[in-house]
Design a protein around this motif. Structure first.
Motif, PDB file in Angstrom:
ATOM      1  N   SER A 278      38.592  37.714  37.662  1.00  0.00           N
ATOM      2  CA  SER A 278      39.281  37.745  39.012  1.00  0.00           C
ATOM      3  C   SER A 278      39.245  36.341  39.404  1.00  0.00           C
ATOM      4  O   SER A 278      41.169  35.742  40.384  1.00  0.00           O
ATOM      5  CB  SER A 278      38.668  38.544  40.490  1.00  0.00           C
ATOM      6  N   GLN A 279      38.450  35.589  39.769  1.00  0.00           N
ATOM      7  CA  GLN A 279      38.208  33.792  40.948  1.00  0.00           C
ATOM      8  C   GLN A 279      39.530  33.370  39.564  1.00  0.00           C
ATOM      9  O   GLN A 279      40.469  32.486  39.984  1.00  0.00           O
ATOM     10  CB  GLN A 279      36.988  33.056  39.963  1.00  0.00           C
ATOM     11  N   LEU A 282      43.031  33.196  39.553  1.00  0.00           N
ATOM     12  CA  LEU A 282      43.592  33.127  40.980  1.00  0.00           C
ATOM     13  C   LEU A 282      44.478  31.332  41.157  1.00  0.00           C
ATOM     14  O   LEU A 282      45.394  31.261  42.037  1.00  0.00           O
ATOM     15  CB  LEU A 282      42.895  32.398  42.369  1.00  0.00           C
ATOM     16  N   TYR A 285      48.512  32.194  42.379  1.00  0.00           N
ATOM     17  CA  TYR A 285      48.673  31.962  43.263  1.00  0.00           C
ATOM     18  C   TYR A 285      48.846  30.338  44.375  1.00  0.00           C
ATOM     19  O   TYR A 285      49.786  30.491  44.994  1.00  0.00           O
ATOM     20  CB  TYR A 285      47.485  32.618  43.715  1.00  0.00           C
ATOM     21  N   LEU A 348      40.035  36.549  48.629  1.00  0.00           N
ATOM     22  CA  LEU A 348      39.876  36.805  47.258  1.00  0.00           C
ATOM     23  C   LEU A 348      38.765  35.971  46.125  1.00  0.00           C
ATOM     24  O   LEU A 348      38.154  35.904  45.332  1.00  0.00           O
ATOM     25  CB  LEU A 348      40.966  37.010  46.357  1.00  0.00           C
ATOM     26  N   ASP A 359      33.198  40.726  39.925  1.00  0.00           N
ATOM     27  CA  ASP A 359      33.465  41.456  40.229  1.00  0.00           C
ATOM     28  C   ASP A 359      33.437  42.543  39.983  1.00  0.00           C
ATOM     29  O   ASP A 359      32.601  43.804  39.605  1.00  0.00           O
ATOM     30  CB  ASP A 359      34.706  41.061  38.906  1.00  0.00           C
ATOM     31  N   GLN A 363      38.369  44.416  39.848  1.00  0.00           N
ATOM     32  CA  GLN A 363      38.708  43.581  40.418  1.00  0.00           C
ATOM     33  C   GLN A 363      40.049  42.435  40.186  1.00  0.00           C
ATOM     34  O   GLN A 363      41.224  42.067  40.898  1.00  0.00           O
ATOM     35  CB  GLN A 363      38.508  42.371  40.841  1.00  0.00           C
ATOM     36  N   LYS A 364      40.417  41.895  38.694  1.00  0.00           N
ATOM     37  CA  LYS A 364      41.234  41.924  38.265  1.00  0.00           C
ATOM     38  C   LYS A 364      42.446  41.648  38.265  1.00  0.00           C
ATOM     39  O   LYS A 364      43.421  41.324  38.749  1.00  0.00           O
ATOM     40  CB  LYS A 364      40.715  40.446  37.106  1.00  0.00           C
ATOM     41  N   VAL A 367      43.836  42.252  40.945  1.00  0.00           N
ATOM     42  CA  VAL A 367      44.321  40.601  42.277  1.00  0.00           C
ATOM     43  C   VAL A 367      45.847  40.345  41.519  1.00  0.00           C
ATOM     44  O   VAL A 367      46.410  39.720  42.473  1.00  0.00           O
ATOM     45  CB  VAL A 367      43.746  39.448  41.697  1.00  0.00           C
ATOM     46  N   TRP A 426      45.054  43.868  49.477  1.00  0.00           N
ATOM     47  CA  TRP A 426      43.763  42.700  49.710  1.00  0.00           C
ATOM     48  C   TRP A 426      42.448  43.034  50.144  1.00  0.00           C
ATOM     49  O   TRP A 426      42.217  43.368  50.176  1.00  0.00           O
ATOM     50  CB  TRP A 426      44.848  41.730  50.145  1.00  0.00           C
ATOM     51  N   LEU A 429      40.820  45.557  48.616  1.00  0.00           N
ATOM     52  CA  LEU A 429      40.135  44.257  47.413  1.00  0.00           C
ATOM     53  C   LEU A 429      38.813  43.357  47.959  1.00  0.00           C
ATOM     54  O   LEU A 429      37.203  43.107  47.361  1.00  0.00           O
ATOM     55  CB  LEU A 429      41.191  43.325  46.701  1.00  0.00           C
TER      56      LEU A 429
END
Length: 764
Positions: A278-279, A282, A285, A348, A359, A363-364, A367, A426, A429
């Motif tokens: 998930s990170q 990002l 984003y 996040l 995670d 989670q991913k 996101v 969000w 999450l």
């Protein structure tokens, strides 16, 4: 723990008291809002308008951009007039001419002093006397006033149409041709304008001030500051001085240093935590943030240029496709989207760290879904704005799919619902990572405060659903400022402060005890002034004196915690010397230092400049307001969101090295551009308007003749230099982030990825 308990109790008590005040006087807004008459009739019984047609006029005003095209009761854009003040003055002047001809057979200008005084006396009596009958819901006006209203309405019907005689005026007001094509809707629009002017000129029953506390300044009918206005302005200054003195005293004598800063670890603890899927996701984003940021900056340049060339861009006619009202809508909405996205991305990024370096399930996927939902809402709302202002969208769909007409919440209601659903998603999450961590043993107070701020951000945006398309504008303003002031300036402030404390604590640079205590104390200070301080936006929005009193008293306290932000900036900057690896995040740290500076200057100094009732009485709706808004919104939340993005980028691309030349241009040109924009153009224009407003009236400070004067035209052209500098800085930071996101060598090596997850648990 005892200190935590005391700090928690203080915070809870402050929230309880301040929200009680906000709620109680919110009911006062509902109870005392200026009445919308069921019928407006002449003395001989001829019906002029109804509540239904006045509200139809309100929806017509919303559909053309509402607060993005001129302002109502001082709230909105600054190039076209404030329609309340402008209508009122035009109607008053027309009434005097009619009275002069009827009584003396001469134009008003040809009367002698005694005769003019007699006409002006009758004018005040006619307009300040309340002829609304609450029992029947009927407002009665004289035949002479009805004629003055009709002549004034005829001017506005031509102005919002395509009358050739008024084309230069539309250009000076940055209005597109045929702004509102329907003649029937233009007629109803004028009825809404009349009602706002009636509320601003008619005394409340049993009071000596109008429904809008004598705003706007209009000497013809003795619309001047009330005694309460002056009294509470003085009290607000006294409270500011007392609050600053008390804070300095507490800061000097009561602040405890029970423990020293911990020894900095040899390696950044966050960098040792294996990146989660998930990170890693990002990056998109961050691209969305800078994409919207660059778009906002470019469309902002167009908006600023419209103030000197109202219907074109260096000779190229753009207003029929992207008029001023649309450009300004997109400029503000883009800012709300990219800043919020930056904050969501920061949350996040932290969620897996809080969850022990892993995670939660799916989670991913969550996101990714949230990202594309944000894109859909953003694009959909922009398209809806365009279709509404172009008057292509059917009028019954405009509020829901097009344009609500209210500054900062311009997006159609359907898109607003979508945005709220996304924020709640969000929140879910975030809580999936936070709740399990809260159940772990140990000191979880800082995490609890961070969790509380996340919940507040997730839920308080819903305040925007407490008003509808035809809600009374005073009631709407109450709830709108829950979003613009309370949600943005309150809970985002607490989230940002706590998130930064959590990050520095996780890096091992600040002890958890100090970080927690400082965050709880800061949250209390922010909420003490911030919650009831919401009312300082509502002094003249159809509210009563108690609302002004609460707003003036507590908004002064908003400034108090900002006086120590210079020390906070120094503390943040000094962290770079704690460990050699801090050099890797020097540029995000620089952006956080800028946040502290602009918080003090933009939110503090420039904010208090317009907070006292006596100051706001004369400068509401002038360029002093965007001076504060630009310095506070971008200077604080913009730099903070960009700082978060750079920090996230540094960790999701561990091998990334920031381009020093690019980052120096980004940081210093953004700051220099903002300074030039504010202090060479916006603020000087605002001060010149301030003098005009205080000496002649608000109508004059926003009039076509005054706004097109040589000195103001020159100052608006001067802004181009600051805008260009700022644009260069924006492009530089955008290029740095995009280069980093799309770099191919930013991943961790296999050995680094296999480092123990126990490190993540220690960080959390």
């Amino acid at each position: 723990m005892a200190n935590y308990r005391r700090l928690w109790l203080i915070l809870i008590a402050i929230l309880g008291i301040t929200f009680t005040l906000l709620g109680y006087f919110g009911f006062e807004v509902y109870r005392e809002a200026p009445p919308i008459p069921d019928y407006v009739v002449t003395e001989d019984g001829r019906q002029l308008m109804t509540e239904e047609t006045i509200l139809d006029g309100q929806t017509a005003w919303q559909s053309v951009g509402g607060m993005q095209l001129g302002s109502i009761w001082g709230h909105g854009a600054y190039q076209a007039p404030d329609w309340t003040a402008d209508w009122l003055h035009r109607e008053l002047v027309t009434w005097m001419e009619l009275a002069s001809m009827e009584t003396y057979g001469l134009p008003f200008a040809e009367l002698n002093g005694r005769q003019q005084n007699a006409v002006e006396y009758e004018l005040k009596e006619a307009y300040r006397t309340n002829t609304y009958d609450a029992a029947t819901g009927t407002l009665t006006v004289s035949a002479m006033r009805a004629e003055a209203m009709a002549q004034t309405a005829e001017y506005y019907a031509r102005l919002f149409g395509n009358d050739l005689e008024l084309q230069p005026t539309r250009e000076n007001y940055a209005m597109k041709e045929n702004t509102l094509p329907s003649a029937e809707r233009r007629e109803k629009l004028t009825q809404f304008f009349f009602w706002t002017a009636w509320a601003a000129s008619t005394e409340r029953p049993g009071k000596s001030a109008t429904y809008t506390n004598n705003w706007p300044h209009e000497p013809l009918i003795d619309n001047v500051p009330t005694a309460e206005n002056i009294m509470w302005s003085i009290i607000s200054v006294i409270l500011l001085i007392a609050g600053v003195g008390g804070l300095v005293w507490a800061w000097s004598f009561l602040r405890k240093h029970d423990e020293s800063d911990p020894a900095a670890p040899a390696k950044d603890p966050i960098s040792t935590v294996a990146l989660t899927p998930s990170q890693r996701s990002l990056g998109k984003y961050l691209v969305l943030v800078v994409g919207l940021f660059v778009f906002q900056v470019m469309i902002g340049g167009l908006t600023a240029h419209y103030t000197v060339e109202g219907q074109g861009f260096y000779g190229f006619e753009l207003s029929q496709w992207i008029p001023y009202s649309l450009a300004r809508t997109w400029h503000i909405q883009a800012a709300m989207f990219w800043i919020a996205t930056g904050f969501l991305a920061a949350g996040l990024f932290l969620a897996p760290i809080i969850n022990g370096g892993k995670d939660p399930k799916y989670q991913k996927l969550g996101v990714d879904i949230l990202f594309w939902a944000l894109v859909v809402v953003c694009v959909g709302s922009f398209i809806g704005n365009y279709l509404a202002i172009a008057q292509v969208m059917p009028e019954h769909l405009s509020f829901w799919l097009g344009h609500q007409g209210y500054e900062f919440v311009d997006l159609g209601r359907l898109w607003q619902i979508g945005k709220f659903v996304g924020i709640v998603f969000w929140l879910v999450l975030m809580l999936r990572g936070m709740v399990p961590a809260l159940r772990q043993p140990g000191d979880r107070h800082l995490l609890a405060l961070l969790t509380a701020s996340v919940i507040a951000i997730g839920l308080f945006y819903g305040a925007g659903f407490f008003y509808g398309e035809r809600t009374h504008i005073s009631v709407m303003e109450y709830w709108r400022w829950w979003i613009v002031h309370l949600w943005v300036e309150g809970f985002f402030e607490v989230f940002a402060t706590t998130a930064l404390a959590f990050i520095f604590c996780s890096m091992g640079l600040v002890s958890r005890t100090i970080a927690t205590s400082a965050s709880l104390a800061s949250a209390s200070l922010f909420m003490l002034g911030g919650v009831p301080g919401t009312f300082h936006h509502l002094y003249f929005s159809g509210t009563t004196t108690p609302v002004m009193a609460v707003g003036a008293a507590f908004s002064a306290l908003e400034v108090v915690p900002l006086v120590v932000l210079g020390y906070e900036a120094w503390e943040n900057w000094s962290l770079k010397n704690r460990a050699s690896w801090m050099e890797n995040i020097r540029w995000p740290l620089m952006f956080f230092v800028a946040v502290a500076f602009w918080n003090m200057l933009g939110a503090g100094v420039l904010g208090f400049m317009i907070n006292p009732p006596i100051a706001l009485y004369y400068i509401q709706g002038l360029n002093t307001t965007p001076t504060h808004a630009h310095a506070a919104l971008f200077g604080v939340y913009g730099f903070l969101a960009l700082g978060f993005c750079l920090l996230i980028l540094r960790y999701i691309k561990p091998k990334l090295v920031f381009d020093e030349k690019l980052m120096k241009v980004a940081f210093w040109w953004l700051n220099a551009g903002l300074v030039l924009m504010l202090f060479t153009s916006l603020l000087p224009v605002g001060f010149i308007q301030f003098f005009a407003s205080a000496s002649e009236g608000l109508w004059y400070a926003r009039s076509e003749a005054f706004m097109q004067s040589d000195i103001l035209q020159t100052l608006r052209w001067v802004r181009t230099f600051g805008d260009v500098v700022f644009i260069v800085g924006a492009l530089a930071v955008a290029w740095q982030i995009c280069k980093g996101v799309f770099s191919r060598d930013g991943g961790l090596s296999a050995n680094e990825q296999d480092e123990p997850a126990q490190v993540a648990t220690k960080v959390a």
